[in-house]
Design a protein around this motif. Structure first.
Motif: not given
Length: 404
Positions: A132-154
């Protein structure tokens, strides 16, 4: 849909690399950084084709850079075999003649970020720290205009962190195991940025984010109301109750002491913590969070500014306690830190091993035997009975800190 990105999205991707990586990205449209001790991250400002069924990412080849056929595990525990055993491989292909990209089934006009939600899933500390913290660091500045693709999804993971995921992206997380189509994006990243244990380094890539920015983000995501501990009329102490290991065997006496010192004292159980939306609100109304070293202390992120976290440090866990939750970590959260280091008489290990055992008088030698040995003893084989008279001196410091 458009297959190119606007300047804002391109700039957001460029923020994920610096130095030679930025030059390489601007020249070839693609760059990978594998120098980090914790995670690999590859970024592209050109078309990213993802075959969800095979978890293969295809990158177009510009000019004449060498072909790439690289396998990454997009989880922030590089080198940790136990964690990575639960993380699927993602193959990245660029310029391999006999491996051309398949035709696109779905086009997107926003970049993608590919990461794994596996690893140490089920451990709250690792879910927050590694994902969650790495995801925040990596994507926050995209201002929600980003598509998350989660491998090993549950699905349970998605449900637990729904408020965080929907605050980072306006789009439903793609689960490659269910979506077997070929998706094409105008750019994106494979892997996440990692700064350290419960850490956001303002000077690190992508720059500008502190752990308190993350805490404010959590407060907004979960609609938490209490910003500062001064807003709480009667101080509340929440004791994190453990059942299987590192349990506090005299909880009633501890709660009695807290009540005597003027706190509204309550316990919480792992079952209650499983509902993060409800539990985060409970922690946000807390003045003092008390617990033995363990994943539950990660909830300190939800505390209001000026609150106190009191960590009970069992035998043999001094390094882990300091590294994951010590003053250098919690102190950066606008949260006051206290700790109570137990003595052998307060540990169940004394009766089991005896005063002369190195388990009691020289834990460092046990640590040298490896994690499997030390964790069995100190993490999974130890309970604690606090000396109330001794503990009182530490707990008395909490009201003083709250008044500062």
């Amino acid at each position: 849909m458009s297959r190119s990105m606007g300047d804002g999205a391109i700039g957001s991707i460029q923020r994920l690399v610096r130095g030679r990586g930025r030059i390489e990205l601007e020249t070839t449209g693609f760059s990978c950084n594998s120098s980090s001790l914790h995670s690999d991250i590859c970024v592209s400002t050109d078309l990213v084709t993802i075959n969800m069924q095979s978890r293969t990412v295809y990158i177009p080849q510009k000019q004449s850079p060498p072909p790439i056929n690289w396998t990454v595990q997009p989880y922030a525990r590089k080198g940790d075999k136990a964690a990575l055993s639960n993380v699927a491989n993602v193959e990245i292909i660029r310029g391999i003649k006999n491996k051309p990209p398949p035709p696109c089934d779905i086009f997107h006009n926003i970049p993608a970020v590919v990461f794994s939600s596996g690893g140490y899933r089920g451990n709250f500390y690792h879910e927050i720290n590694d994902v969650m913290i790495p995801l925040f660091l990596t994507t926050r500045h995209f201002q929600s205009q980003v598509q998350l693709v989660a491998t090993d999804y549950k699905k349970q993971w998605d449900s637990k962190y729904h408020q965080i995921l929907t605050s980072l992206s306006n789009y439903k997380v793609i689960n490659p195991a269910e979506d077997e189509k070929v998706h094409c994006f105008p750019g994106g990243a494979i892997g996440l940025v990692y700064h350290g244990d419960l850490t956001c380094n303002t000077s690190g890539i992508p720059g500008g984010y502190s752990v308190n920015d993350f805490r404010r983000f959590l407060r907004d995501s979960f609609n938490l109301k209490t910003k500062n501990v001064t807003e709480i009329e009667k101080p509340v102490l929440i004791l994190i109750s453990r059942r299987r290991a590192r349990a506090l065997l005299n909880e009633k006496e501890i709660l009695g002491l807290a009540t005597e010192l003027g706190f509204k004292a309550i316990t919480t159980t792992p079952e209650r913590m499983s509902n993060l939306s409800r539990f985060s609100d409970e922690i946000n109304s807390c003045s003092v969070l008390l617990g033995v070293h363990g994943a539950g202390l990660t909830n300190a992120l939800f505390l209001p500014d000026g609150a106190v976290m009191l960590q009970v440090v069992p035998l043999g866990l001094e390094w882990a306690s300091a590294t994951y939750y010590g003053s250098k970590v919690v102190g950066k959260m606008n949260v006051r830190y206290l700790e109570y280091k137990i003595i052998p008489e307060e540990s169940s290990l004394l009766e089991k091993y005896g005063r002369d055992s190195p388990v009691i008088n020289d834990p460092a030698t046990i640590g040298k035997q490896g994690y499997a040995v030390s964790s069995k003893i100190y993490l999974r084989g130890q309970n604690v009975t606090l000396d109330i008279s001794r503990f009182r001196k530490t707990l008395l410091q909490a009201p003083e800190l709250l008044r500062r």
